[in-house]
Design an enzyme around this catalytic site. Structure first.
Site, short mmCIF file in Angstrom:
data_model
loop_
_atom_site.label_atom_id
_atom_site.label_comp_id
_atom_site.label_asym_id
_atom_site.label_seq_id
_atom_site.Cartn_x
_atom_site.Cartn_y
_atom_site.Cartn_z
N SER A 1 27.84 -36.14 -10.05
CA SER A 1 29.12 -36.33 -10.20
C SER A 1 29.30 -37.79 -10.95
CB SER A 1 29.81 -36.65 -8.82
OG SER A 1 30.88 -37.58 -8.73
N TYR B 1 29.34 -40.57 -0.55
CA TYR B 1 29.26 -39.48 -1.31
C TYR B 1 28.55 -40.16 -2.74
CZ TYR B 1 31.21 -36.36 -4.64
OH TYR B 1 31.30 -35.30 -5.61
#
Ligand code: NDP
Length: 252
Positions: free
Chosen positions: A159, A172
């Site tokens: 990501s 995350y």
């Protein structure tokens, strides 16, 4: 001079993944579901890994209706799975296919958006476990099957927040930095000694439950649906990326 590999805009061919066994985690929903359907359209034998049998069966049925090769379903809750569960999955893959040609680590959880100072410790552990440790354990147990392929590809999902830290993205973001690290370490270990390549792929923003959880006020219709992002996944999982390893790529 040859052009560097770029999976963006790859248009998957109908037979591109024929005779390949490809395992996908989180295959019941979101991007994983879309990639599973795309791989089956390219004639792959897809192994649908996930924790929700109802969702996996729906994907199984959809592949059947589209005339794809019959997929397998492997129930595995990445938060709770123990060594025996991983072993059982690996044994099942070898028994049915004799090898594994592709492994997409797609499943993931967001946790909470919160400052590090106040980040809930159990949530931190859960996110790191599902997003990193479980992917490591699954890779380890499936490596013997991947080594039996003549052209195997492992794809980890990264990501933007795993490449440059962003405030409040907590566990995350850290899990995606770790994913980039795991990709590099494993790629370096396997390079030049066998058929297994290892890369990371960042889908970018996509119209899924996770994105909605991260950006609840956003108009979801402005985002690309997961189905629009599958070309780069097929490129990295299949013959288009032969010889490419240790990279981190983008879908958009
Ligand atoms: P979704 O929340 O739609 O899907 C996540 C998938 O992971 C679901 O299939 C879910 O299963 C599965 N999963 C979650 N926890 C577990 C578990 N304990 N065991 C097994 N499976 C589990 O998210 P996306 O499709 O958006 O995300 C897919 C990947 O893409 C993730 O790695 C994410 O980090 C990454 N990503 C997504 C972006 C986006 O904008 N959407 C942007 C950048 C990266 P279930 O259906 O049972 O919950």
């Amino acid at each position: 001079m040859s052009t560097p590999f770029d999976p963006r805009n790859h248009v998957a061919g109908p037979d591109e993944l024929r005779e390949r066994a490809i395992a996908i985690t989180g295959a019941g929903d979101g991007i994983g579901r879309a990639v599973a359907l795309a791989c089956a359209r390219c004639a792959a034998n897809v192994i649908l890994i996930g924790r929700n049998s109802r969702k996996l069966e729906a994907v199984h049925a959809e592949i059947g209706r589209a005339g794809g090769p019959e997929p397998s379903i492997a129930l595995l809750d990445l938060e709770k799975a123990l060594a025996g569960d991983y072993d059982q999955l690996a044994t099942g893959v070898l028994e049915r296919y004799g090898r594994l040609d592709g492994l997409l680590h797609n499943a993931g959880i967001l946790g909470t958006l919160s400052p590090i100072e106040h980040y809930d410790v159990p949530t931190w552990c859960r996110v790191l476990h599902v997003n990193v440790t479980a992917a490591f354990a699954l890779t380890q147990v499936l490596l013997p099957a991947l080594r039996r392929s003549t052209d195997a590809s492992i794809v980890f999902t990264t990501s933007n927040v795993g490449r440059r830290g962003r405030a409040y993205w907590g566990a995350y973001a850290v899990s995606k930095f770790a994913t980039e690290g795991l990709t590099q370490v494993l790629a370096a270990e396997l390079e030049g000694i066998g058929p297994v390549r290892v890369n990371a792929l960042n889908p970018g923003r996509a119209r899924t439950l996770m994105r909605r959880q991260a950006y609840p006020a956003e108009d979801i219709n402005t985002l690309p649906p997961p189905e629009a992002l599958t070309g780069p996944y097929v490129a990295l999982l299949g013959p288009a990326s032969r010889g490419v390893t240790g990279g981190s790529f983008d879908c958009q």
